[in-house]
Design a protein around this motif. Structure first.
Motif, mmCIF file in Angstrom:
data_model
loop_
_atom_site.group_PDB
_atom_site.id
_atom_site.type_symbol
_atom_site.label_atom_id
_atom_site.label_comp_id
_atom_site.label_asym_id
_atom_site.label_seq_id
_atom_site.Cartn_x
_atom_site.Cartn_y
_atom_site.Cartn_z
ATOM 1 N N GLU A 157 0.820 -1.208 0.000
ATOM 2 C CA GLU A 157 0.000 0.000 0.000
ATOM 3 C C GLU A 157 0.858 1.263 0.000
ATOM 4 N N LEU A 158 2.111 1.135 0.410
ATOM 5 C CA LEU A 158 3.064 2.244 0.351
ATOM 6 C C LEU A 158 3.899 2.185 -0.922
ATOM 7 N N LEU A 159 4.290 0.990 -1.308
ATOM 8 C CA LEU A 159 5.187 0.825 -2.444
ATOM 9 C C LEU A 159 4.530 1.179 -3.771
ATOM 10 N N TYR A 160 3.281 0.758 -3.953
ATOM 11 C CA TYR A 160 2.617 0.997 -5.240
ATOM 12 C C TYR A 160 2.510 2.471 -5.593
ATOM 13 N N PRO A 161 1.975 3.345 -4.712
ATOM 14 C CA PRO A 161 1.898 4.758 -5.105
ATOM 15 C C PRO A 161 3.269 5.395 -5.289
ATOM 16 N N PHE A 162 4.251 4.963 -4.491
ATOM 17 C CA PHE A 162 5.602 5.488 -4.695
ATOM 18 C C PHE A 162 6.108 5.115 -6.082
ATOM 19 N N ARG A 191 12.795 6.280 -21.831
ATOM 20 C CA ARG A 191 11.978 5.237 -22.457
ATOM 21 C C ARG A 191 12.654 3.866 -22.414
ATOM 22 N N ASN A 192 13.695 3.750 -21.630
ATOM 23 C CA ASN A 192 14.433 2.483 -21.557
ATOM 24 C C ASN A 192 14.778 2.234 -20.092
ATOM 25 N N ILE A 193 13.730 2.014 -19.286
ATOM 26 C CA ILE A 193 13.839 1.961 -17.834
ATOM 27 C C ILE A 193 13.819 0.506 -17.370
ATOM 28 N N HIS A 194 14.766 0.162 -16.505
ATOM 29 C CA HIS A 194 14.875 -1.211 -16.013
ATOM 30 C C HIS A 194 14.989 -1.209 -14.497
ATOM 31 N N VAL A 195 14.240 -2.098 -13.864
ATOM 32 C CA VAL A 195 14.305 -2.293 -12.417
ATOM 33 C C VAL A 195 14.789 -3.713 -12.167
ATOM 34 N N LEU A 196 15.817 -3.853 -11.357
ATOM 35 C CA LEU A 196 16.377 -5.167 -11.047
ATOM 36 C C LEU A 196 16.017 -5.555 -9.617
ATOM 37 N N VAL A 197 15.522 -6.787 -9.458
ATOM 38 C CA VAL A 197 15.037 -7.273 -8.169
ATOM 39 C C VAL A 197 15.670 -8.628 -7.869
ATOM 40 N N HIS A 198 16.183 -8.778 -6.653
ATOM 41 C CA HIS A 198 16.656 -10.099 -6.226
ATOM 42 C C HIS A 198 15.782 -10.668 -5.106
ATOM 43 N N HIS A 199 15.248 -9.822 -4.257
ATOM 44 C CA HIS A 199 14.447 -10.265 -3.123
ATOM 45 C C HIS A 199 13.208 -11.040 -3.574
ATOM 46 N N GLN A 200 13.037 -12.254 -3.077
ATOM 47 C CA GLN A 200 11.874 -13.097 -3.368
ATOM 48 C C GLN A 200 11.606 -13.232 -4.871
ATOM 49 N N LEU A 242 5.658 -6.952 -7.508
ATOM 50 C CA LEU A 242 4.301 -6.730 -8.011
ATOM 51 C C LEU A 242 3.871 -5.275 -7.835
ATOM 52 N N SER A 243 4.251 -4.669 -6.728
ATOM 53 C CA SER A 243 3.911 -3.265 -6.498
ATOM 54 C C SER A 243 4.537 -2.376 -7.564
ATOM 55 N N PHE A 244 5.782 -2.662 -7.898
ATOM 56 C CA PHE A 244 6.471 -1.848 -8.904
ATOM 57 C C PHE A 244 5.988 -2.181 -10.310
ATOM 58 N N LYS A 245 5.631 -3.440 -10.562
ATOM 59 C CA LYS A 245 5.068 -3.788 -11.868
ATOM 60 C C LYS A 245 3.749 -3.053 -12.100
ATOM 61 N N LEU A 246 2.881 -3.064 -11.097
ATOM 62 C CA LEU A 246 1.601 -2.369 -11.227
ATOM 63 C C LEU A 246 1.824 -0.862 -11.342
ATOM 64 N N GLY A 247 2.744 -0.329 -10.541
ATOM 65 C CA GLY A 247 3.046 1.095 -10.638
ATOM 66 C C GLY A 247 3.528 1.475 -12.022
ATOM 67 N N ALA A 248 4.349 0.618 -12.628
ATOM 68 C CA ALA A 248 4.856 0.882 -13.978
ATOM 69 C C ALA A 248 3.727 0.888 -15.003
ATOM 70 N N ARG A 249 2.848 -0.118 -14.931
ATOM 71 C CA ARG A 249 1.749 -0.198 -15.894
ATOM 72 C C ARG A 249 0.821 1.021 -15.775
ATOM 73 N N GLN A 250 0.478 1.363 -14.553
ATOM 74 C CA GLN A 250 -0.430 2.478 -14.347
ATOM 75 C C GLN A 250 0.200 3.798 -14.781
ATOM 76 N N ALA A 251 1.490 3.949 -14.527
ATOM 77 C CA ALA A 251 2.177 5.172 -14.954
ATOM 78 C C ALA A 251 2.167 5.302 -16.477
ATOM 79 N N ILE A 281 10.626 -4.747 -15.407
ATOM 80 C CA ILE A 281 11.044 -5.212 -14.095
ATOM 81 C C ILE A 281 11.642 -6.612 -14.274
ATOM 82 N N HIS A 282 12.884 -6.800 -13.847
ATOM 83 C CA HIS A 282 13.589 -8.057 -14.092
ATOM 84 C C HIS A 282 14.088 -8.690 -12.797
ATOM 85 N N PRO A 283 14.145 -10.026 -12.757
ATOM 86 C CA PRO A 283 14.859 -10.676 -11.656
ATOM 87 C C PRO A 283 16.359 -10.537 -11.882
#
Length: 250
Positions: free
Chosen positions: A85-90, A104-113, A125-134, A172-174
């Motif tokens: 609920e905090l991560l998504y709006p951020f 236009r070439n933005i990448h987010v790298l995630v290792h946690h879980q 998932l919070s950042f994926k949804l934030g990206a789509r909505q943005a 968003i990538h692992p």
């Protein structure tokens, strides 16, 4: 290039060249007694430290405050948890800013879980949804309501197949690709993560403080710098192939 040190002329040049923009997304979380709390973020930031020496990148300050949860250990053990609920709006606000700046070439790298990454976990998932909505909000604001349904959108599916659709502007990538995970399954503070820290961030490892008794750290004693270097080689090659300039229409 570190974004916080960039001058406006450098930002404009990066946009013109469609230079990859990269954000390390992670957590502060208990990783046994032998590893520091920033493992999931530090392996990414250290990889980017090396990559920026050999290829053009725009590196944003890392985000350490993801959803660690307290599934591993209680808060008294040092984990810091921020809920979706905090991560998504951020995330939506951050990505909206980056799109409006012109990236236009933005990448987010995630290792946690990041095992079973297609299904997802709260942080990614919070950042994926934030990206789509943005992206949806940006397109509607810039192109107007009905942007997909009008004549200019007739080639949308062709663009999508070519990987040139607007929804590829933010990805968003692992940190460990699916192929790497098949060879080297993810653990938590076990052999793999301990060895990765030996390779990427050795000052974050103190095997003298390892304690027996916690099931998920039992394999940590099998970690070696050589094994960590093996995994690191695969990760770095994966990132080199991932973070390349790709031309997108605005």
């Amino acid at each position: 290039m570190r974004y916080e040190f960039m001058f406006p002329s450098q930002i404009r040049e990066a946009i013109a060249n469609n230079t990859p923009v990269v954000l390390a997304l992670g957590v502060l979380e208990y990783h046994g007694e032998h590893l520091c709390t920033g493992v999931d973020t530090l392996v990414i930031t250290r990889a980017l430290d090396e990559l920026e020496k050999e290829m053009p990148l725009v590196i944003f300050p890392p985000f350490y405050y993801g959803a660690s949860s307290f599934a591993v250990a209680p808060v008294s053990q040092g984990s810091v948890h921020s809920g979706p609920e905090l991560l998504y709006p951020f995330a939506q606000n951050l990505f909206d800013n980056l799109l409006r700046i012109g990236f236009r070439n933005i990448h987010v790298l995630v290792h946690h879980q990041s095992e079973n990454f297609t299904v997802g976990m709260p942080t990614d998932l919070s950042f994926k949804l934030g990206a789509r909505q943005a992206i949806f909000s940006y397109l509607e604001r810039e192109r107007g309501a009905g942007w997909w349904g009008n004549a200019d959108g007739a080639d949308y599916y062709e663009q999508h197949e070519a990987g040139d659709d607007p929804f590829s502007w933010i990805q968003i990538h692992p940190f460990l690709s699916e192929e790497i995970q098949k060879k080297h399954p993810i653990d938590h503070a076990g052999k793999l993560e301990t060895a990765m820290m030996m390779a990427f961030c050795p000052e974050g490892v103190s095997m003298e403080q390892w304690e027996p008794g916690v099931w998920y750290t039992r394999t940590a004693t099998a970690a070696t710098p050589a094994y960590g270097a093996q995994v690191k080689t695969l990760v770095m090659e994966h990132l080199r192939n991932l973070l390349i300039p790709v031309r997108h229409d605005t």
